[in-house]
Scaffold this motif. Sequence first.
Motif, mmCIF file in Angstrom:
data_model
loop_
_atom_site.group_PDB
_atom_site.id
_atom_site.type_symbol
_atom_site.label_atom_id
_atom_site.label_comp_id
_atom_site.label_asym_id
_atom_site.label_seq_id
_atom_site.Cartn_x
_atom_site.Cartn_y
_atom_site.Cartn_z
ATOM 1 N N SER A 76 0.873 -1.166 0.000
ATOM 2 C CA SER A 76 0.000 0.000 0.000
ATOM 3 C C SER A 76 0.912 1.218 0.000
ATOM 4 C CB SER A 76 -0.918 0.002 1.217
ATOM 5 O OG SER A 76 -1.882 -1.039 1.106
ATOM 6 N N SER A 77 0.416 2.327 -0.556
ATOM 7 C CA SER A 77 1.325 3.444 -0.823
ATOM 8 C C SER A 77 0.848 4.743 -0.180
ATOM 9 C CB SER A 77 1.471 3.658 -2.336
ATOM 10 O OG SER A 77 1.958 2.481 -2.958
ATOM 11 N N ASP A 119 6.223 3.135 0.159
ATOM 12 C CA ASP A 119 5.453 1.892 0.060
ATOM 13 C C ASP A 119 5.562 1.132 1.373
ATOM 14 O OD1 ASP A 119 4.450 2.038 -2.545
ATOM 15 O OD2 ASP A 119 6.327 1.279 -3.404
ATOM 16 N N LEU A 120 4.450 0.541 1.813
ATOM 17 C CA LEU A 120 4.439 -0.279 3.021
ATOM 18 C C LEU A 120 3.774 -1.606 2.702
ATOM 19 C CD1 LEU A 120 3.342 2.442 5.625
ATOM 20 C CD2 LEU A 120 5.610 1.406 5.445
ATOM 21 N N LEU A 121 4.430 -2.726 3.057
ATOM 22 C CA LEU A 121 3.870 -4.048 2.789
ATOM 23 C C LEU A 121 2.644 -4.272 3.675
ATOM 24 C CD1 LEU A 121 4.062 -6.773 1.324
ATOM 25 C CD2 LEU A 121 5.525 -7.573 3.213
ATOM 26 N N THR A 122 1.512 -4.572 3.061
ATOM 27 C CA THR A 122 0.274 -4.821 3.799
ATOM 28 C C THR A 122 -0.343 -6.120 3.309
ATOM 29 O OG1 THR A 122 -0.940 -3.448 2.195
ATOM 30 C CG2 THR A 122 -0.202 -2.382 4.224
ATOM 31 N N TYR A 123 -1.349 -6.602 4.059
ATOM 32 C CA TYR A 123 -1.990 -7.879 3.760
ATOM 33 C C TYR A 123 -3.490 -7.658 3.598
ATOM 34 C CZ TYR A 123 2.536 -9.741 5.041
ATOM 35 O OH TYR A 123 3.879 -9.996 5.080
ATOM 36 N N SER A 124 -3.896 -7.534 2.323
ATOM 37 C CA SER A 124 -5.284 -7.214 1.983
ATOM 38 C C SER A 124 -5.766 -6.045 2.841
ATOM 39 C CB SER A 124 -6.202 -8.427 2.170
ATOM 40 O OG SER A 124 -7.456 -8.165 1.580
ATOM 41 N N GLY A 152 9.911 11.240 10.406
ATOM 42 C CA GLY A 152 10.541 12.292 9.624
ATOM 43 C C GLY A 152 11.196 11.771 8.358
ATOM 44 N N TYR A 153 12.492 11.904 8.284
ATOM 45 C CA TYR A 153 13.248 11.508 7.090
ATOM 46 C C TYR A 153 13.050 10.029 6.748
ATOM 47 C CZ TYR A 153 17.221 10.861 3.922
ATOM 48 O OH TYR A 153 18.003 10.556 2.838
ATOM 49 N N GLU A 154 12.851 9.204 7.785
ATOM 50 C CA GLU A 154 12.657 7.767 7.560
ATOM 51 C C GLU A 154 11.248 7.439 7.074
ATOM 52 O OE1 GLU A 154 14.424 5.212 10.820
ATOM 53 O OE2 GLU A 154 14.454 7.182 11.788
ATOM 54 N N GLY A 155 10.342 8.408 7.145
ATOM 55 C CA GLY A 155 8.955 8.133 6.793
ATOM 56 C C GLY A 155 8.238 7.444 7.938
ATOM 57 N N PHE A 156 7.326 6.518 7.609
ATOM 58 C CA PHE A 156 6.569 5.780 8.623
ATOM 59 C C PHE A 156 7.260 4.452 8.908
ATOM 60 C CE2 PHE A 156 3.328 8.748 7.265
ATOM 61 C CZ PHE A 156 2.674 9.057 8.463
ATOM 62 N N VAL A 157 7.467 4.192 10.204
ATOM 63 C CA VAL A 157 8.178 2.995 10.650
ATOM 64 C C VAL A 157 7.261 2.200 11.568
ATOM 65 C CG1 VAL A 157 10.183 2.132 11.921
ATOM 66 C CG2 VAL A 157 10.398 4.183 10.472
ATOM 67 N N ALA A 158 7.192 0.867 11.383
ATOM 68 C CA ALA A 158 6.333 0.009 12.204
ATOM 69 C C ALA A 158 6.703 0.151 13.672
ATOM 70 C CB ALA A 158 6.451 -1.443 11.752
#
Length: 645
Positions: free
Chosen positions: A539-540, A556-561, A598-604
């Motif tokens: 998902s983007s 981009d982040l890996l998601t499951y449906s 921030g610079y890293e974007g979104f992190v789990a």
Amino acid sequence: TDLRPLDILSEAVAAGGLARGMRVFQVQEVRGFQLSASRPRALGFPASRLFIHCDRFPEEFSVIVTLRALRVPAKRNEYIFTLMVEESPSVLVGLRYAPDKLHFLFWSQERAGGWQTRVTFPNVSLSDNQWHTLVLAVSGQSFSLTVDCSIPKDVVVETPFPASLSVRRASFYLGNRRRRKGVFTGLLRQLVLLPGADATPRICHAVNFKVATLSVPTVLQDVPAKPVSNEVLKYPYETDMKVTLGARPRCTKQEKAQFWFNASRRGLYLCNGSTWLSMLEVQHRLDYVEEYQNLATNSETMGIEVFTIPKVGLFAAMANRVTPPGSAIYRWADGKFVHYQNIPTYQAQSWKYFTIGKKIFLAVANFEQNERGQEFSVIYKWSRRKAKFITYQRITTHSARDWEAFVIEGEAFLAVVNHREGNNHNIDSVIYRWNPRTGLFETNQTIPTSGAYDWEFFTIGPYSFLAVANTFNGTSTKIYSHIYIWLSGSFQLFQSILTFGAADWEVFHIGDRVFLAVANSHSYDSGMPAPSNFYAINSSIYELNITAQMFVKFQDLLTYSALDWEFFSVGDDSFLVVANSFDGVTFSVNSIIYRWQGYEGFVAAHHLPTMGCRDWEAFHTAEGSYLFYSSAKEPLSKVLKLKTT
């Protein structure tokens, strides 16, 4: 009827100033005494100062009280005044209140050893931080209470008020019964005993019944007594600087300039006459998430809408799959959601709450036909009289998935996503405009969509946008979803973005940056070889590039449906939570909270066990912040509490 009023409150103000434990406060432009619990005896004086020529309490009389009571905990009583003999712990005459009750106490010596009688007036609500004037009229076995000149509450008891009650060696005590326990915590403005008469006619001719006066101490009157020469005022005086604790109180013109301290957030807020403004707040950080409430639902839940009805409370509407019993609305009470109302729905997919002027609406997107083979989605209107939602307008839809409500240039609109008609997924979705003359929504514009799931409205500066999540065109989920811009009275194509079974758009702001996240649910194309996993897919997140005047991919982040994104903040931190619903093997999949780095974007940051997760909603109460998720695979939704440090 010509006997003079006996001003108990004025008698407590000694010639040289206030008694110890008395302070003057002004609230809502009205002054009153605050009484201290530390020295209850200091707030007393001999009854002989009032009963100069006779040591008997009147047989018939009225007690007039003007007060501002604070919220009283359950099972707690607070005394407004008492009359007690020095050598006895018994109350000869007294007035006290508890939550929603007022008690009048008196001592009857007709029985051996004496007996205290309590006359209770139920359903008397005083603990609302407002000024109230009470008139208690007593005559024999009859007791009558009038609150703010409303309809009197009459009580007749077996034991009459004594015809000859001695007050020899007795004293009046303000706001207590000679003990620290049960001290009155509010403000007291007027306390008058009127012998021989019902004082109601003398009080209820005033313009403002709540602060009507028969006799008020000089220091509490509207114009304070002028000091002689330039000497310091004798009375300690404090302006309206009261700080309210507990749950979020209301903020209206009456509470303007009041402060509220939110203990759970350690924040100080100021009422500006309509909203609470943050003056000082400790910035919390999300530490962990804990399970708070398991909510058994009518059936599997396809969507949640959390909303607040002013002066009523916080609600959650659940879009339940099975009919009957349809979908349920829950109300937040005592720190949890409890069932409030059932509404017939037909495989409901989502709810949308919106207002037009003072009208409150709730629209449901029905996916299936009703018992008569009719396919309607329904707009419900909040009935203030019935305190529930009632049917307002039915609109023909085709496997509706979502409603979006918005306002452009002062006009109200409502857009429905039509998913398919029969087996045809390439159909029109419709935008309706509110007609103030007819009071109905009427078709304004149609937009071609492909198996659409979601609308997302947002504004950037003076421009209005509407994004549609296209899911399936009949052969493939790899299709374009579109963003439209409002120009010259209609929506026109602004940008197309390739998506994979798009189920949701979520717009959010971080500082001056604008982002748009899409939840891609699965990758399927009838003309292409099957992938190893239809459902494990990126998902983007897109960011608006002002120079290019378009959204460009940010991450981009890996998601499951993935079926939903929800953006929320805790303190200065920003988060996205994704609804992962299926990994190709099981519906028991972790949904994930991502923290903005921030610079890293979104992190789990947090992995949350969910079962067929369909929707997330973030909400806040005075007690804290929460996440609410619905399951499309089991009749159970969960409220999670965000624990902060």
